[in-house]
Design a protein around this motif. Structure first.
Motif, PDB file in Angstrom:
ATOM      1  N   ALA A  55     -14.439  23.600   6.153  1.00  0.00           N
ATOM      2  CA  ALA A  55     -15.394  24.716   6.112  1.00  0.00           C
ATOM      3  C   ALA A  55     -14.677  26.049   6.304  1.00  0.00           C
ATOM      4  O   ALA A  55     -14.999  27.052   5.645  1.00  0.00           O
ATOM      5  CB  ALA A  55     -16.458  24.527   7.179  1.00  0.00           C
ATOM      6  N   ARG A  56     -13.690  26.077   7.188  1.00  0.00           N
ATOM      7  CA  ARG A  56     -12.925  27.301   7.433  1.00  0.00           C
ATOM      8  C   ARG A  56     -12.146  27.717   6.186  1.00  0.00           C
ATOM      9  O   ARG A  56     -12.081  28.905   5.832  1.00  0.00           O
ATOM     10  CB  ARG A  56     -11.972  27.076   8.601  1.00  0.00           C
ATOM     11  CG  ARG A  56     -11.096  28.268   8.965  1.00  0.00           C
ATOM     12  CD  ARG A  56     -11.908  29.373   9.576  1.00  0.00           C
ATOM     13  NE  ARG A  56     -11.072  30.500   9.950  1.00  0.00           N
ATOM     14  CZ  ARG A  56     -11.541  31.625  10.483  1.00  0.00           C
ATOM     15  NH1 ARG A  56     -12.842  31.746  10.714  1.00  0.00           N
ATOM     16  NH2 ARG A  56     -10.730  32.607  10.784  1.00  0.00           N
ATOM     17  N   THR A  57     -11.540  26.737   5.506  1.00  0.00           N
ATOM     18  CA  THR A  57     -10.803  27.026   4.274  1.00  0.00           C
ATOM     19  C   THR A  57     -11.729  27.615   3.217  1.00  0.00           C
ATOM     20  O   THR A  57     -11.394  28.611   2.561  1.00  0.00           O
ATOM     21  CB  THR A  57     -10.144  25.750   3.742  1.00  0.00           C
ATOM     22  OG1 THR A  57      -9.169  25.278   4.680  1.00  0.00           O
ATOM     23  CG2 THR A  57      -9.477  25.996   2.397  1.00  0.00           C
ATOM     24  N   GLU A  58     -12.893  27.011   3.045  1.00  0.00           N
ATOM     25  CA  GLU A  58     -13.837  27.508   2.050  1.00  0.00           C
ATOM     26  C   GLU A  58     -14.305  28.917   2.393  1.00  0.00           C
ATOM     27  O   GLU A  58     -14.469  29.765   1.505  1.00  0.00           O
ATOM     28  CB  GLU A  58     -15.031  26.560   1.948  1.00  0.00           C
ATOM     29  CG  GLU A  58     -15.954  26.876   0.799  1.00  0.00           C
ATOM     30  CD  GLU A  58     -16.888  25.737   0.454  1.00  0.00           C
ATOM     31  OE1 GLU A  58     -17.985  26.012  -0.081  1.00  0.00           O
ATOM     32  OE2 GLU A  58     -16.524  24.559   0.702  1.00  0.00           O
ATOM     33  N   LEU A  59     -14.480  29.177   3.684  1.00  0.00           N
ATOM     34  CA  LEU A  59     -14.886  30.518   4.119  1.00  0.00           C
ATOM     35  C   LEU A  59     -13.812  31.539   3.769  1.00  0.00           C
ATOM     36  O   LEU A  59     -14.113  32.647   3.295  1.00  0.00           O
ATOM     37  CB  LEU A  59     -15.151  30.518   5.624  1.00  0.00           C
ATOM     38  CG  LEU A  59     -15.545  31.859   6.263  1.00  0.00           C
ATOM     39  CD1 LEU A  59     -16.885  32.330   5.706  1.00  0.00           C
ATOM     40  CD2 LEU A  59     -15.612  31.730   7.777  1.00  0.00           C
ATOM     41  N   GLU A  60     -12.542  31.185   3.992  1.00  0.00           N
ATOM     42  CA  GLU A  60     -11.455  32.129   3.705  1.00  0.00           C
ATOM     43  C   GLU A  60     -11.262  32.320   2.200  1.00  0.00           C
ATOM     44  O   GLU A  60     -10.883  33.401   1.753  1.00  0.00           O
ATOM     45  CB  GLU A  60     -10.155  31.652   4.363  1.00  0.00           C
ATOM     46  CG  GLU A  60     -10.159  31.729   5.876  1.00  0.00           C
ATOM     47  CD  GLU A  60     -10.342  33.161   6.389  1.00  0.00           C
ATOM     48  OE1 GLU A  60     -10.092  34.120   5.629  1.00  0.00           O
ATOM     49  OE2 GLU A  60     -10.743  33.321   7.558  1.00  0.00           O
TER      50      GLU A  60
ATOM     51  N   ARG B  63     -13.699  32.263   0.114  1.00  0.00           N
ATOM     52  CA  ARG B  63     -14.814  33.159  -0.213  1.00  0.00           C
ATOM     53  C   ARG B  63     -14.475  34.605   0.206  1.00  0.00           C
ATOM     54  O   ARG B  63     -14.755  35.552  -0.505  1.00  0.00           O
ATOM     55  CB  ARG B  63     -16.072  32.682   0.511  1.00  0.00           C
ATOM     56  CG  ARG B  63     -17.363  33.367   0.081  1.00  0.00           C
ATOM     57  CD  ARG B  63     -18.487  33.020   1.043  1.00  0.00           C
ATOM     58  NE  ARG B  63     -18.547  31.600   1.323  1.00  0.00           N
ATOM     59  CZ  ARG B  63     -19.234  30.728   0.603  1.00  0.00           C
ATOM     60  NH1 ARG B  63     -19.928  31.155  -0.442  1.00  0.00           N
ATOM     61  NH2 ARG B  63     -19.248  29.450   0.930  1.00  0.00           N
ATOM     62  N   GLU B  64     -13.816  34.720   1.358  1.00  0.00           N
ATOM     63  CA  GLU B  64     -13.434  36.043   1.846  1.00  0.00           C
ATOM     64  C   GLU B  64     -12.380  36.675   0.935  1.00  0.00           C
ATOM     65  O   GLU B  64     -12.383  37.887   0.706  1.00  0.00           O
ATOM     66  CB  GLU B  64     -12.885  35.915   3.267  1.00  0.00           C
ATOM     67  CG  GLU B  64     -12.486  37.225   3.935  1.00  0.00           C
ATOM     68  CD  GLU B  64     -13.667  38.134   4.224  1.00  0.00           C
ATOM     69  OE1 GLU B  64     -13.435  39.335   4.436  1.00  0.00           O
ATOM     70  OE2 GLU B  64     -14.813  37.642   4.227  1.00  0.00           O
TER      71      GLU B  64
ATOM     72  N   LEU C 232     -18.797  27.896  -5.121  1.00  0.00           N
ATOM     73  CA  LEU C 232     -18.851  29.357  -5.023  1.00  0.00           C
ATOM     74  C   LEU C 232     -19.524  29.949  -6.257  1.00  0.00           C
ATOM     75  O   LEU C 232     -20.290  30.914  -6.160  1.00  0.00           O
ATOM     76  CB  LEU C 232     -17.445  29.925  -4.850  1.00  0.00           C
ATOM     77  CG  LEU C 232     -16.693  29.521  -3.575  1.00  0.00           C
ATOM     78  CD1 LEU C 232     -15.354  30.240  -3.498  1.00  0.00           C
ATOM     79  CD2 LEU C 232     -17.517  29.809  -2.339  1.00  0.00           C
TER      80      LEU C 232
ATOM     81  N   GLU D  44     -23.366  30.077  -6.423  1.00  0.00           N
ATOM     82  CA  GLU D  44     -24.063  31.067  -5.597  1.00  0.00           C
ATOM     83  C   GLU D  44     -24.336  32.368  -6.342  1.00  0.00           C
ATOM     84  O   GLU D  44     -24.793  33.339  -5.751  1.00  0.00           O
ATOM     85  CB  GLU D  44     -23.236  31.348  -4.336  1.00  0.00           C
ATOM     86  CG  GLU D  44     -23.062  30.106  -3.463  1.00  0.00           C
ATOM     87  CD  GLU D  44     -22.122  30.351  -2.298  1.00  0.00           C
ATOM     88  OE1 GLU D  44     -21.598  31.493  -2.199  1.00  0.00           O
ATOM     89  OE2 GLU D  44     -21.918  29.429  -1.499  1.00  0.00           O
TER      90      GLU D  44
END
Length: 377
Positions: A126-131, A133-134, A215, A218
């Protein structure tokens, strides 16, 4: 598509029973997944990997220990080389990516190197996907993800994968980076090792494509996952890094097709007898019966990719299976599946004379007899 919660929980409990009580699961990495995709018809490997069984310990308990795997020296050397490549915030690694894959972009100066620390593989995923996205929110910048965590659905069971690095280019595209300790000699490396690295990278690319698809769902344009990966190795016999761009489109297509052919883990588990367990602590006779209850598809290539290869080879030879001679030989023999069938067909004792394989065997046997007769004159 993820399993429903109750169904997924039942499957996890079943796989835990197959490992044995209090036996921790062995993570399915990209190397094992690439080997599994290369032999999708092997239900034995699929269920053992899906259940997280330690196949090296299992092979030893069966009396067929495997020499498969890297030595501790090679692992230490590889870790030291990777640390050198990623030093100073990955400056050298990013320079190689820019030089080999994206010279039209601005040189990487102040790249983002986010912290991917999180609890457990799901948290890290989840952290990887968040980064990722960032990174899309910072167009024009370079981003280096050091050991990100990716998830890939494999026959209904999630596999958590950890590439050496993923680089986000200024145009928003993503590149997988593989760092290996085998050398690049005069700009080229051992083709077999490069091929194995390409197959491993193809697994990471498939996992990244799933992230990109989410991604894109969305409403934003889906990021492009590049099909040319960067392979970083020591130059000649030094510890200096050199890199090569490797096109993995073929490996990606083959791996995707083979993974799609895998029988779902839950289907294999559901067909096993109640009480089946693969714990190496079991008595040898009981453990052998459990392993043999799952069909295997042995081929000589398994010797370089699976810890159970020696055990499966011995069983294949006992049964006289022609697959022990290699897949090309098996493909040429059609419906003749055992060595005994092949010899009987060649001698004219069995087989349909109109079968091309049988006709070719009999012709070969006749030529052999003529040659032996001529040699004895």
């Amino acid at each position: 598509m993820p399993l429903p919660r109750t169904r997924g929980t039942a499957l996890r409990q079943r796989l835990a029973e197959l490992r044995g009580p209090d036996v921790p699961a062995k993570a399915l990495d990209a190397r094992a997944l690439a080997a599994l995709a290369a032999n999708p018809g092997c239900s034995r490997r699929a269920i053992l990997d899906g259940a997280g069984v330690n196949k090296a310990a299992l092979a030893s308990a069966l009396g067929s220990p495997s020499a498969f795997g890297q030595s501790q020296f090679a692992l230490t050397r590889g870790n030291a080389f990777e640390a050198k490549v990623k030093a100073d915030g990955g400056a050298e690694l990013l320079r190689l990516v820019h030089d080999k894959l994206d010279r039209s972009a601005e040189p990487p100066a102040d790249a983002r190197v986010p912290d991917l620390t999180a609890s457990g593989p799901r948290g890290r995923t989840a952290r990887t996907e968040l980064e990722l996205r960032e990174a899309a929110a910072h167009p024009g910048a370079w981003t280096l993800l050091d050991h990100p965590m990716l998830a890939l659905d494999v026959a209904g069971s999630p596999a958590f994968l950890e590439p050496d690095a993923v680089v986000v280019h200024p145009d928003g595209s993503w590149t997988v980076v593989e760092i290996k300790s085998f050398p690049l000699l005069d700009g080229s490396a051992d083709p077999a090792k490069v091929g194995a690295a390409a197959r491993q990278a193809a697994v990471y690319v498939l996992a990244l494509e799933e992230v990109a698809a989410r991604l894109g769902a969305e409403g934003e344009p889906a990021p492009r996952v590049r099909h040319r990966v960067l392979l970083v190795c020591p130059r000649d016999f030094s510890n200096l890094p050199a890199a090569s761009a490797v096109d993995i489109r073929k490996q990606r297509a083959v791996t995707a097709r083979q993974l799609a052919r895998l029988t779902r883990i839950e289907d294999i588990a559901g067909a096993l007898p109640e009480g089946t367990c693969f714990s190496p602590e079991l008595p040898a006779e009981e453990l052998t019966a459990a392993v043999e209850s799952v069909p295997a598809t042995y081929a000589p290539e398994c010797l370089s990719a699976c810890e159970l290869a020696f055990h499966c080879r011995a069983r294949s030879r006992q049964e006289g299976a022609v697959t022990s001679l290699g897949r090309p030989v098996r493909a040429e023999l059609g419906g003749l599946t055992t060595v005994e069938d092949v010899l009987a067909a060649a001698r004219g004792e069995a087989g349909d004379p109109d079968d091309p394989a049988v006709a070719a065997l009999r012709r070969a046997a006749a030529l052999r007899a003529e040659a032996l007769e001529a040699a004895c004159r």
